[in-house]
Design an enzyme around this catalytic site. Structure first.
Site, PDB file in Angstrom:
ATOM      1  N   LYS A  73       1.248   4.346   8.620  1.00  0.00           N
ATOM      2  CA  LYS A  73       2.002   3.456   9.505  1.00  0.00           C
ATOM      3  C   LYS A  73       2.237   2.063   8.920  1.00  0.00           C
ATOM      4  O   LYS A  73       1.384   1.490   8.260  1.00  0.00           O
ATOM      5  CB  LYS A  73       1.253   3.285  10.835  1.00  0.00           C
ATOM      6  CG  LYS A  73       1.157   4.565  11.636  1.00  0.00           C
ATOM      7  CD  LYS A  73       2.429   4.852  12.396  1.00  0.00           C
ATOM      8  CE  LYS A  73       2.592   3.836  13.450  1.00  0.00           C
ATOM      9  NZ  LYS A  73       2.711   4.319  14.772  1.00  0.00           N
TER      10      LYS A  73
ATOM     11  N   GLU B 285       7.453  -7.129  17.750  1.00  0.00           N
ATOM     12  CA  GLU B 285       6.888  -6.716  19.044  1.00  0.00           C
ATOM     13  C   GLU B 285       6.212  -7.882  19.750  1.00  0.00           C
ATOM     14  O   GLU B 285       6.309  -8.036  20.966  1.00  0.00           O
ATOM     15  CB  GLU B 285       5.894  -5.571  18.846  1.00  0.00           C
ATOM     16  CG  GLU B 285       6.577  -4.261  18.502  1.00  0.00           C
ATOM     17  CD  GLU B 285       5.600  -3.183  18.072  1.00  0.00           C
ATOM     18  OE1 GLU B 285       5.864  -2.018  18.355  1.00  0.00           O
ATOM     19  OE2 GLU B 285       4.574  -3.496  17.458  1.00  0.00           O
TER      20      GLU B 285
END
Ligand code: ARG
Length: 463
Positions: free
Chosen positions: A284, A291
């Protein structure tokens, strides 16, 4: 018995809980520079009307400057028993210089003092914000210039609509931020009036010179009504409204960056330095910066609501409720600044997957409107053209082909007015090039628009 500067009429000392409950020095100490600046201006004015003699003024100036140095070098002990930044500094001044310190508060109240301090603070904060906002705008416009011809799908309803250029998209972001820049500038103009001299609420019986303090502190003029001056927090609400809207813009940008950097889109890479990993999934690379900006937008919007609610029930003039304004304001300023800073650092570092943006535009039949416009130019009414192209797209979907790969014979089966020249307009490049007017996405227009935006930005900084 009491160290309170207002202790004279009190027979008992303050309940300990009340002391904790009502203090603001733990958070308003960050106003120290502005408080000292305001006090220096007030003292100079008191001297000019002969309330302070030369020696007293010199002592106050020396004392306040000493306190400033102490605070900045961490040698100042803030005391919650002295409630707030104003009384901490004033009490220390008297400790340092004796009786002259006790004269500083002549013709002034903490009500006009705090109103002055926060205007000075917010004026500086807006200047800091404008500087970073400007840097972010420059980054976007430079990206726009570089990517003026880079094709990507433009969306409506998150469905591929028409091809646009990446540069055009960056200039759309810049247009949003340019309005934020103006709004903050407007707010700065309106807040730049000086409440000092309004005293507690009604003015003062001393022959003060309000023009002098206003000019000394860089305000455009003294405020015109003492009752309003000590209670008005409109300027904060205005600032926070502009900040909230700007965060909404940054949040919309975040949403796009998050989508674009997902595997499903794969339009951009935000750069390793601006992403974080997962503690469990080794593959990831998460767009946490974007965000968090999206998340922090909620705080700034909540702060706006907080400030509005803080004011709604307050009769004139000053009420202690107003002490609750600062943490909301500080939080908004801090959040906006760091969000802008991180974007300004991140945007020049992003890299583009141009092929994948181009493929996505092809996959979505983004040039279907161009085919309809082509038929209109061959004298077919737009509604009929729309219907014909709808059937053509449906054929392309069923046969898994791009519009530009359908043979001329097949196209003529949908409409006999279609000729060989149709292929020039069915390509993404053809579609982009055709939108060559002010505000359009043709690479030549985007280049022009970026140059204009750059010029506007260089003007904004030179004044
Ligand atoms: N700490 C106070 C505030 O933030 C300063 C003004 C206090 N004035 C008063 N009359 N108690 O609003």
């Amino acid at each position: 018995m009491s160290k309170k500067l207002w202790g004279g009429r009190f027979g008992q000392s303050t309940n300990e809980l009340v002391e904790q409950f009502s203090e603001s020095v733990s958070f308003d100490q960050r106003l120290y520079r502005h408080d000292i600046r305001g006090s220096l201006a007030h003292a100079a004015m008191l001297h000019s009307i002969s309330i302070l003699d030369d020696q007293e003024l010199a002592d106050i100036q020396k004392g306040l400057k000493g306190i400033l140095t102490d605070i900045e070098s961490g040698d100042f002990e803030w005391d919650i028993a002295l409630e707030d930044v104003h009384m901490n500094i004033e009490a220390r001044l008297t400790e340092r210089i004796g009786d002259a310190g006790k004269k500083l508060h002549t013709g002034r109240s903490r009500n006009d003092q705090v109103a002055t301090d926060i205007r000075l603070y917010l004026r500086d904060a807006i200047d800091d914000i404008l500087l970073v906002l400007h840097a972010l705008q420059i980054a976007l416009v430079e990206l726009a210039e570089r990517e003026a011809a880079t094709v990507m799908p433009g969306f409506t309803h998150m469905q591929t609509a028409q091809p646009v250029t990446f540069g055009h998209h960056m200039l759309a972001w810049n247009a949003m931020l340019a309005r934020d820049y103006e709004r903050l500038g407007d707010c700065r103009k309106r807040l730049n009036i000086c409440p000092l001299g309004s005293a507690a609420l009604a003015g003062t019986s001393f022959p003060i010179d309000r023009e002098m303090t206003a000019a000394d502190l860089g305000f455009d003029s003294p405020s015109q009504n003492s009752l309003d001056s000590v209670s008005d927090r409109d300027f904060m609400i205005e600032f926070n409204a502009a900040a909230a809207l700007m965060m909404v813009h940054l949040s919309r940008m975040a949403e796009e960056l998050i989508l674009w950097s997902s595997d499903a889109f794969k339009f951009v890479d935000l750069g390793d330095a601006f992403c974080t990993g997962s503690s469990i999934m080794p593959q990831k690379k998460n767009p946490d910066v974007a965000e968090l900006v999206r998340g922090k937008t909620s705080r700034v919007n909540a702060n706006l609501f907080g400030l509005l609610m803080l004011m709604k029930g307050q009769p004139l003039a000053y009420n202690r409720d107003n002490q609750e304004d600062k943490e909301l304001l500080f939080d908004s300023v801090d959040t906006v600044l760091i969000s802008l800073e991180v974007y300004a650092a991140m945007m020049p570092q992003i890299s583009l997957f141009r092929d994948s943006m181009c493929d996505a535009a092809e996959r979505g039949y983004a040039t279907a409107t161009d085919l309809a416009d082509y038929l209109v130019r061959k004298n077919i009414p737009f509604r009929d053209a729309h219907e014909i192209v709808g059937r053509t797209v449906s054929y392309a979907v069923d046969n898994k082909v791009k519009l530009a790969d359908i043979s001329l014979g097949t196209l003529q089966g949908f409409c006999d007015k279609i000729d060989e020249d149709v292929y020039a307009i069915l390509t993404l490049e053809g579609s982009l090039k055709a939108r060559n007017h002010v505000g359009g996405t043709a690479p030549a227009q985007v280049k022009k628009a970026a140059a204009i935006a750059k010029k506007v930005l260089s003007g904004a900084r030179s004044d």
